[in-house]
Design a protein around this motif. Structure first.
Motif, PDB file in Angstrom:
ATOM      1  N   TRP A  13      -2.288  23.753  40.644  1.00  0.00           N
ATOM      2  CA  TRP A  13      -1.823  22.892  41.739  1.00  0.00           C
ATOM      3  C   TRP A  13      -1.399  23.741  42.939  1.00  0.00           C
ATOM      4  N   ALA A  14      -0.890  24.938  42.679  1.00  0.00           N
ATOM      5  CA  ALA A  14      -0.433  25.780  43.775  1.00  0.00           C
ATOM      6  C   ALA A  14      -1.573  26.194  44.689  1.00  0.00           C
ATOM      7  N   VAL A  15      -2.782  26.281  44.123  1.00  0.00           N
ATOM      8  CA  VAL A  15      -3.923  26.646  44.976  1.00  0.00           C
ATOM      9  C   VAL A  15      -4.884  25.469  45.113  1.00  0.00           C
ATOM     10  N   ALA A  16      -4.399  24.268  44.898  1.00  0.00           N
ATOM     11  CA  ALA A  16      -5.278  23.093  44.969  1.00  0.00           C
ATOM     12  C   ALA A  16      -5.975  22.972  46.322  1.00  0.00           C
ATOM     13  N   PRO A  17      -5.280  23.152  47.452  1.00  0.00           N
ATOM     14  CA  PRO A  17      -5.991  23.015  48.733  1.00  0.00           C
ATOM     15  C   PRO A  17      -7.156  23.983  48.850  1.00  0.00           C
ATOM     16  N   GLU A  18      -6.934  25.228  48.406  1.00  0.00           N
ATOM     17  CA  GLU A  18      -8.011  26.212  48.470  1.00  0.00           C
ATOM     18  C   GLU A  18      -9.187  25.754  47.611  1.00  0.00           C
ATOM     19  N   LEU A  19      -8.870  25.287  46.394  1.00  0.00           N
ATOM     20  CA  LEU A  19      -9.935  24.877  45.484  1.00  0.00           C
ATOM     21  C   LEU A  19     -10.735  23.727  46.083  1.00  0.00           C
ATOM     22  N   ILE A  20     -10.028  22.795  46.698  1.00  0.00           N
ATOM     23  CA  ILE A  20     -10.738  21.645  47.263  1.00  0.00           C
ATOM     24  C   ILE A  20     -11.632  22.074  48.424  1.00  0.00           C
ATOM     25  N   LEU A  21     -11.122  22.976  49.244  1.00  0.00           N
ATOM     26  CA  LEU A  21     -11.954  23.447  50.359  1.00  0.00           C
ATOM     27  C   LEU A  21     -13.201  24.159  49.847  1.00  0.00           C
ATOM     28  N   VAL A  22     -13.017  24.997  48.822  1.00  0.00           N
ATOM     29  CA  VAL A  22     -14.163  25.721  48.272  1.00  0.00           C
ATOM     30  C   VAL A  22     -15.188  24.734  47.707  1.00  0.00           C
ATOM     31  N   ALA A  23     -14.671  23.728  46.981  1.00  0.00           N
ATOM     32  CA  ALA A  23     -15.576  22.752  46.376  1.00  0.00           C
ATOM     33  C   ALA A  23     -16.312  21.968  47.448  1.00  0.00           C
ATOM     34  N   THR A  24     -15.595  21.557  48.495  1.00  0.00           N
ATOM     35  CA  THR A  24     -16.252  20.806  49.573  1.00  0.00           C
ATOM     36  C   THR A  24     -17.340  21.657  50.217  1.00  0.00           C
ATOM     37  N   GLY A  25     -17.013  22.929  50.434  1.00  0.00           N
ATOM     38  CA  GLY A  25     -17.997  23.828  51.035  1.00  0.00           C
ATOM     39  C   GLY A  25     -19.245  23.925  50.168  1.00  0.00           C
ATOM     40  N   LEU A  26     -19.042  24.082  48.866  1.00  0.00           N
ATOM     41  CA  LEU A  26     -20.186  24.165  47.944  1.00  0.00           C
ATOM     42  C   LEU A  26     -21.025  22.900  47.999  1.00  0.00           C
ATOM     43  N   LEU A  27     -20.337  21.769  48.001  1.00  0.00           N
ATOM     44  CA  LEU A  27     -21.029  20.482  48.037  1.00  0.00           C
ATOM     45  C   LEU A  27     -21.918  20.415  49.281  1.00  0.00           C
ATOM     46  N   LEU A  28     -21.379  20.850  50.425  1.00  0.00           N
ATOM     47  CA  LEU A  28     -22.131  20.752  51.674  1.00  0.00           C
ATOM     48  C   LEU A  28     -23.352  21.655  51.650  1.00  0.00           C
ATOM     49  N   VAL A  29     -23.192  22.853  51.098  1.00  0.00           N
ATOM     50  CA  VAL A  29     -24.321  23.775  51.044  1.00  0.00           C
ATOM     51  C   VAL A  29     -25.408  23.208  50.130  1.00  0.00           C
ATOM     52  N   LEU A  30     -24.980  22.639  49.010  1.00  0.00           N
ATOM     53  CA  LEU A  30     -25.956  22.069  48.080  1.00  0.00           C
ATOM     54  C   LEU A  30     -26.657  20.870  48.712  1.00  0.00           C
ATOM     55  N   LEU A  31     -25.885  20.021  49.385  1.00  0.00           N
ATOM     56  CA  LEU A  31     -26.488  18.860  50.037  1.00  0.00           C
ATOM     57  C   LEU A  31     -27.521  19.305  51.058  1.00  0.00           C
ATOM     58  N   ASP A  32     -27.192  20.372  51.782  1.00  0.00           N
ATOM     59  CA  ASP A  32     -28.115  20.845  52.801  1.00  0.00           C
ATOM     60  C   ASP A  32     -29.411  21.316  52.172  1.00  0.00           C
ATOM     61  N   ALA A  33     -29.292  21.923  50.988  1.00  0.00           N
ATOM     62  CA  ALA A  33     -30.477  22.453  50.329  1.00  0.00           C
ATOM     63  C   ALA A  33     -31.332  21.340  49.737  1.00  0.00           C
ATOM     64  N   PHE A  34     -30.672  20.326  49.149  1.00  0.00           N
ATOM     65  CA  PHE A  34     -31.446  19.340  48.377  1.00  0.00           C
ATOM     66  C   PHE A  34     -31.506  17.971  49.014  1.00  0.00           C
ATOM     67  N   ALA A  35     -30.693  17.696  50.005  1.00  0.00           N
ATOM     68  CA  ALA A  35     -30.708  16.365  50.619  1.00  0.00           C
ATOM     69  C   ALA A  35     -30.488  16.525  52.110  1.00  0.00           C
ATOM     70  N   LYS A  36     -31.504  17.100  52.783  1.00  0.00           N
ATOM     71  CA  LYS A  36     -31.348  17.416  54.213  1.00  0.00           C
ATOM     72  C   LYS A  36     -31.044  16.189  55.056  1.00  0.00           C
ATOM     73  N   PHE A  37     -31.562  15.016  54.575  1.00  0.00           N
ATOM     74  CA  PHE A  37     -31.367  13.804  55.368  1.00  0.00           C
ATOM     75  C   PHE A  37     -29.886  13.471  55.558  1.00  0.00           C
ATOM     76  N   SER A  38     -29.026  14.036  54.693  1.00  0.00           N
ATOM     77  CA  SER A  38     -27.612  13.676  54.773  1.00  0.00           C
ATOM     78  C   SER A  38     -26.853  14.509  55.816  1.00  0.00           C
ATOM     79  N   ARG A  39     -27.572  15.337  56.561  1.00  0.00           N
ATOM     80  CA  ARG A  39     -26.899  16.216  57.520  1.00  0.00           C
ATOM     81  C   ARG A  39     -25.929  15.517  58.481  1.00  0.00           C
ATOM     82  N   PRO A  40     -26.317  14.360  59.052  1.00  0.00           N
ATOM     83  CA  PRO A  40     -25.372  13.732  60.000  1.00  0.00           C
ATOM     84  C   PRO A  40     -24.014  13.440  59.396  1.00  0.00           C
TER      85      PRO A  40
END
Lengths: 488, 751
Positions: A13-40
């Motif tokens: 919990w002490a590093v929860a914000p960091e973990l969430i940011l990292v996870a969001t970043g990963l999600l965005l990179v993956l979306l960009d790779a596999f679902a380009k249409f979702s860019r907007p």
């Protein structure tokens, strides 16, 4: 001795914000790779991540991960500032990026990861965690500096920032190693304990270590003489990224500097150190302000302005009392909002990210684009330090703490520097409102997100300037996490 | 009703007016500059064109009358709304000022102040301590006491008159709404300045009026000279502000508070502690530097004449009647500190100290000398100016000098009295000159005027009355206030400054009658075409003129001195509560002058003013060019050249500060930057541009689709290699290394 560490959910919990940011970043990179249409939808997803990270940042103060990480009101304050900077950069920057079709998932991913490193750096109670966080923060920014990789300027910016950053990291590591060699620990709490009531800073070896750390953090703060990267990097870097780089990492570096100094000198800074920091502050203020006068490129001007502003912050470092730290935190928060506002407005009031951002291009844009023009105007007033803006209160509290501590001459330098700064800050306002339009400037479209960012930064700069109590209270609570002497 | 309820509204009304005017102006003009915006929906295109037209005519002047007399009708959106909102906002604030003053008078009988705290701006805390026990806290709070009552009264009243006048004067101007927005904002700031209950709020108003002054001087921003004048005013004021801020810090450090009541109570109770070592004197001198900037005193006066580039109502309101007197107001407000500084100097140095010693110990002495010298100096420049507004501008600088001379002689009441009377006659003179300029479609050169007496009768009569008042003709307002200052200067031990001030009174009478003769008498010296256009201004302009002229006659009767009337000076009695007695041993022996001396002093100044009037009348009679002044100028060509060119002070400042100091130094540092940074960047750019070409080719040929990542690495590595080769990054690293060596050296030296 075998080491066994019991991890509980509280640690995570002490590093929860960091973990969430990292996870969001990963999600965005993956979306960009596999679902380009979702860019907007990327900016919205990134914003959602930032908001969730903010809500998850409700840890109980204490030490976690076997004392490697310390969560407190201070780290909460930094989380807040960082997430704020992220949100503003995303809100205001998306329109700029989408204009050049550069809103890839990686951009947001790198920004979020960099921010998570930044937050980790401040949470680090161990110099090695500080180093780790700093590197994580920097790597993202190195790549972001060269985001427009077909532009020579951008590649130059990225390369230079990387090389110089690596160089400064070497100093940081050298400093940490020296401190460890002398004191036998890298934990800040342990160091403070070992330092005891008397300052060990007159020990030459330790002094060398600390000097190296100051230089490395001074690089991040772009204090003279560690500033030379700043103008080139600012000029070449894309606006949303530089809006982030020029604010949150500097705030974090200043806070880390306070924490390291406190660990090594719990009883207050001694004779050579206060003047030393004061000299850094003085030359940064004078050099930054005077050279900024000669700049015709807005981003270069803001780079030198940033050097001078960090000089003001260094006044707070040199003062090194509880009041000064409070003032410093307030100043940094105000600077963060104001500088992001300035960069976003500069980005919108230009030919776009690929061309230079010249002062002349601003001519007469006040009428064409009143929204960003007002944002820029108020930001300039706030950077100058005039009421009723947040910049005024920020400088007031920092200078006041310095006068309190007897550093009157340093305050006079600060006031004198502010006087010089009127020359170039005001010139921007003059060009915006009082010049007839020059050459045709092809302004980017504004969208809902950038409109929201204008409102946010305007409200931030003005409300915190008129009724600063809430932020002052927050800063006071945050400052109490580091036990500094109230007054010498 | 209580005064507390009225006070906050006084500045609030103009602020609301500013918001309405500003928003309407923005709404109607925001798309104007945009070429892509649909045109002509509100006739904006037409309005825009008149800019160019305007800019071509009479460069170098207040470009009033852009549409007027040159044909071309300007369509102003929301004109009726602006015309109502601006004056009404100001009028309401005037009404509420009167209500507040009445309520305050009823509650306290005028004996003490009432303070309204709105909210805490900078809160005090356990950690925000100042010298241990004292905490710094300041509130957004307003106060009303005799000084504030006086200021809000005449500021809001004259302000309202000038708003009404502007409805007529600015009626042809395309930026009508913007003008009223700025003017309302100015009223707000000025009222905050005089209502503020502590130095912090005063400073907020102080900066606010400075900003509005800057905006309004640069109102015709399409013209370089107007924009430059605005910048000049701002820079000069900022130099003064450094002094103000230092003074503010000094007060905080001494008293631990910047609240007026607390500060002055503490100081009056225990002057010895605070005065010790010259602390109070230092604070006073710092504050006075601020006053010098705002109130255009030597050496910071040069911005005020240039400020005439703004529209004439602005010159009347801001640069004559109200804002420029803020410095005097601030000095009078801090009278306790200046009095302590004086007494401390007398105590430490003894009665017969040298002038130099007094100047370094006694802040009020500095104020008196700067005021007296400025009064004389500016009056001599006024002798040889031919631009009607420039004459009035130097006259203002000179009269402000009188006010400071009064305050510096510890006659703060007399100084404020002159602030009050000056506001009436100088506002009238400026508005009158505006009316003349209006009649002549923008002409400001007196050499191209003459013979207007019967063509603009109302303007002529009101200006003549005000000229009599400023010249010090007995029984008009200027006579009483100027005489009060002169008498106090002499009695309080500044005989040389008194002589200088009397001489200045003669000069004032001379140049003012020169102005009247050149403008209204003799033959008209412009073209026939211009003569045909001359007309008296509309009623919205002449009525304010008459009201102000009435004030110029009667304002002085509030302060008839005791030796004439036989009973106490009503003005001094009214202001008494703002001069709290100091602790025992710190009150000076009151200087009592005999009635004969007072009559003698008065007669001297009347005679000198009479000589000035007679000379002015005689020299500027007959045909143009006038014979006698021409002869004098011919006999003393060197002196004439210096005076005519304002002693070349502007040029000297430009040469010394702008060319030598700032440009050279900035240039030097810029060179450093260019050599080591920009040069290197440029060098590397050539290399990297070449690289970019290669890599974009590389991009096209090899790097489509999946190999993006690999290409990135290659490109970056390749460019990194290039960049390394250029040598500059090493330069940066070298700088950093030297930086660390420097730090080590400093560490070794210091420890």
């Amino acid at each position: 001795m075998p080491i066994s560490i019991q991890l509980t959910s509280a640690d995570f919990w002490a590093v929860a914000p960091e973990l969430i940011l990292v996870a969001t970043g990963l999600l965005l990179v993956l979306l960009d790779a596999f679902a380009k249409f979702s860019r907007p939808s990327f900016p919205y997803i990134a914003l959602a991540g930032v908001v969730i990270a903010n809500f998850s940042s409700h840890y109980t103060p204490g030490k976690f991960f076997a004392g490697a990480i310390e969560a407190s009101d201070l780290t909460r304050f930094v989380d807040l500032l960082t997430l704020m900077a992220l949100a503003l950069a995303i809100l205001g920057g998306t329109a700029l990026l989408q204009r050049d079709n550069k809103g890839h998932g990686e951009f947001f991913g790198l920004l979020l990861w960099s921010a998570s490193g930044l937050m980790l750096m401040v949470k680090g109670n161990d110099l090695l965690i500080v180093f780790l966080g700093l590197e994580l923060m920097s790597f993202g920014l190195y790549v972001l500096a060269a985001w427009y990789r077909e532009l020579p300027e951008a590649v130059e910016a990225g390369m230079k920032y990387f090389l110089m950053g690596a160089f400064s990291s070497a100093f940081l590591l050298f400093g940490i190693a020296t401190i460890y060699g002398r004191m036998g620990s890298t934990q800040l709490a342990k160091l403070a304990e070992l330092s005891g009531t008397h300052s060990p800073l007159l020990d030459p070896l330790l002094a060398l270590g600390l000097l190296a750390v100051i230089a490395a953090l001074g690089f991040k703060l772009s204090l003279v003489p560690f500033h030379s990267w700043a103008p080139d990097v600012y000029q070449g870097m894309t606006t949303p990224a530089i809006a982030f780089l020029s604010t949150a990492p500097k705030a974090a570096a200043a806070i880390v500097m306070v924490r390291v100094l406190q660990a090594l000198a719990p009883a207050g800074l001694g004779e050579p150190w206060t003047p030393l920091l004061a000299i850094l502050a003085t030359i940064s203020i004078l050099y930054g302000n005077v050279v900024a006068l000669a700049q015709r490129d807005l981003k270069r001007m803001l780079a030198y302005s940033g050097i001078a502003q960090m000089g003001y912050a260094a006044i707070g470092l040199a003062t090194f009392t509880k009041d000064a730290f409070e003032g410093l935190l307030f100043f940094l928060a105000g600077y963060l909002i104001t500088n992001i506002a300035a960069f976003l407005a500069v980005g919108v009031l230009s030919n776009g990210e690929k061309g230079p951002h010249t002062l002349a291009d601003l001519s007469g844009l006040g009428k064409k684009r009143p929204g960003p023009a007002w944002v820029l105007t108020i930001a300039m007033i706030s950077l100058t330090g005039l009421p009723p803006t947040v910049g005024f209160i920020g400088k007031l509290v920092v200078f006041k703490a310095a006068v309190d501590q007897g550093l009157v001459w340093l305050t006079i330098v600060g006031v004198f520097g502010s006087l010089i700064s009127v020359g170039y800050y005001l010139r921007v306002v003059y060009f915006l409102w009082m010049k007839e339009p020059g050459r045709e400037v092809n302004l980017p479209e504004e969208d809902v997100l950038s409109g929201a960012s204008y409102l946010l930064v305007m409200a931030g700069m003005l409300i915190l300037g008129i009724a600063p109590k809430a932020l002052l209270d927050l800063a006071r609570a945050a400052a109490s996490a580091v036990s500094l002497a109230a007054l010498r | 009703m209580k005064a507390e309820t009225f006070l906050p509204w006084i500045p609030l009304f103009p602020f609301i007016g500013f918001l309405i005017n500003g928003l309407l102006y923005l709404v109607s003009h925001s798309k104007m500059g945009d070429k892509d915006a649909p045109k002509g929906s509100h006739g904006h295109g037409e309005g825009h064109d008149s800019h160019g037209h305007d800019a071509a005519s009479h460069d170098g002047h207040d470009s009033h009358g852009g549409g007027h007399g040159h044909g071309g009708h300007v369509d102003i959106p929301f004109k009726a709304v602006h015309s109502l909102v601006g004056p009404i906002a100001s009028g309401l604030s005037c009404l509420f000022s009167l209500l507040a003053i009445l309520a305050w008078w009823q509650e306290t009988g005028g004996h003490h102040e009432i303070v309204v705290k709105l909210w805490t701006w900078v809160p005090a805390g356990e950690n925000l301590t100042w010298f241990g026990a004292k905490t710094l806290e300041f509130d957004v709070a307003f106060r009303i006491d005799p000084l504030t009552a006086l200021m809000i009264g005449f500021v809001s009243f004259i302000g309202t008159l000038i708003h009404v006048y502007s409805v007529g004067y600015m009626g042809h101007d395309e930026g009508y709404g913007r003008f009223f927005a700025y003017l309302n904002l100015f009223m707000f700031s000025m009222l905050v300045l005089v209502l503020g209950a502590n130095l912090g709020i005063l400073f907020v108003g102080w900066e606010g009026v400075g900003l509005c002054s800057y905006l309004l001087i640069g109102y015709y921003y399409q013209k370089d000279f107007a924009a430059d004048a605005g910048k000049k005013a701002f820079v000069m004021n900022r130099i003064g502000d450094v002094g103000f801020i230092l003074g503010l810090f000094a007060c905080t450090a001494m008293f631990g508070t910047i609240d007026f009541t607390k500060m002055f109570e503490a100081a009056a109770k225990d002057p010895g502690t605070y005065a010790a070592g010259g602390a109070v004197t230092a604070a006073c001198i710092a504050l006075f530097i601020g006053a010098c900037g705002k109130s255009a005193q030597i050496p910071l006066y040069v911005w005020l004449p240039d400020a005439m580039a703004g529209p004439t109502p602005v010159s009347a309101l801001i640069h004559a009647a109200t804002m420029v007197t803020a410095g005097v107001y601030m000095v009078a407000r801090c009278n306790v500190l200046f009095r302590i500084s004086h007494e401390w100097a007398v105590k430490t140095l003894g009665e017969n100290a040298s002038v130099f010693a007094m100047l370094t110990h006694d802040a009020s002495y500095v104020v008196a000398v700067v005021g007296g010298v400025t009064a004389f100096f500016a009056a001599t420049i006024g002798l040889a100016q031919t631009d009607i507004k420039k004459v009035l501008a130097y006259s203002t600088v000179s009269q402000l000098g009188y006010m400071f001379l009064g305050c510096g002689s510890l006659a703060f009441g007399a100084g404020m009295f002159h602030v009050f009377t000056h506001a009436w006659f100088k506002a009238c003179l400026f508005l009158g000159s505006g009316s003349v300029i209006h009649a002549l479609s923008g002409e400001q050169e007196m050499t191209r005027m003459g013979g207007l007496k019967n063509l603009v009768p109302h303007t002529y009569r009101t200006m003549f009355i005000s000229t009599l008042a400023i010249a010090g003709v007995p029984f008009l307002s200027g006579f009483f206030s100027k005489d009060a200052i002169l008498a106090e200067t002499f009695i309080n031990g500044h005989p040389i400054l008194w002589a200088l001030a009397v001489l200045t009174a003669g000069l004032t009478a001379f140049y003012m009658f020169r102005l009247v003769k050149m403008t209204f008498y003799g033959e008209f010296r412009g073209t026939k075409e211009e003569l045909a256009h001359v007309h008296e201004s509309p009623a919205t302009m002449t009525i304010p003129l008459w009201i102000l002229a009435g004030g110029a006659i009667v304002a002085g009767y509030l302060g008839i001195p005791k030796f004439i009337l036989g009973k106490e000076n009503a003005w001094e009695k009214f202001l008494e509560p703002i001069f709290p007695p100091l602790a025992a041993g710190w009150m000076p022996e009151p200087h009592h002058a005999s009635h004969a001396l007072e009559w003698g002093l008065m007669m001297t100044s009347v005679v000198v003013a009479g000589i000035g009037i007679a000379l002015g009348w005689a020299f500027y009679s007959g045909a143009y060019p006038f014979a006698t002044p021409g002869k004098i100028a011919g006999a003393l060509p060197g002196l004439y050249r210096w005076v005519r060119n304002k002693y070349f002070v502007d040029e000297a400042y430009e040469w010394l500060f702008v060319d030598r100091l700032i440009k050279k130094f900035g240039r030097f540092l810029w060179e450093v930057d260019a050599r080591f940074v920009d040069g290197a960047v440029n060098g590397s750019r050539h290399l990297t541009v070449g690289g970019a070409h290669v890599s974009s080719w590389f991009d096209k040929v090899f790097v489509d689709g999946a190999v993006n990542g690999v290409a990135n690495v290659l490109q970056t590595a390749w460019r990194g290699h290039r960049s390394l080769q250029s040598g500059q990054t090493q330069g940066y690293a070298l700088a950093m290394t030297f930086g660390i060596f420097g730090l080590v050296c400093i560490y070794l030296i210091l420890s």
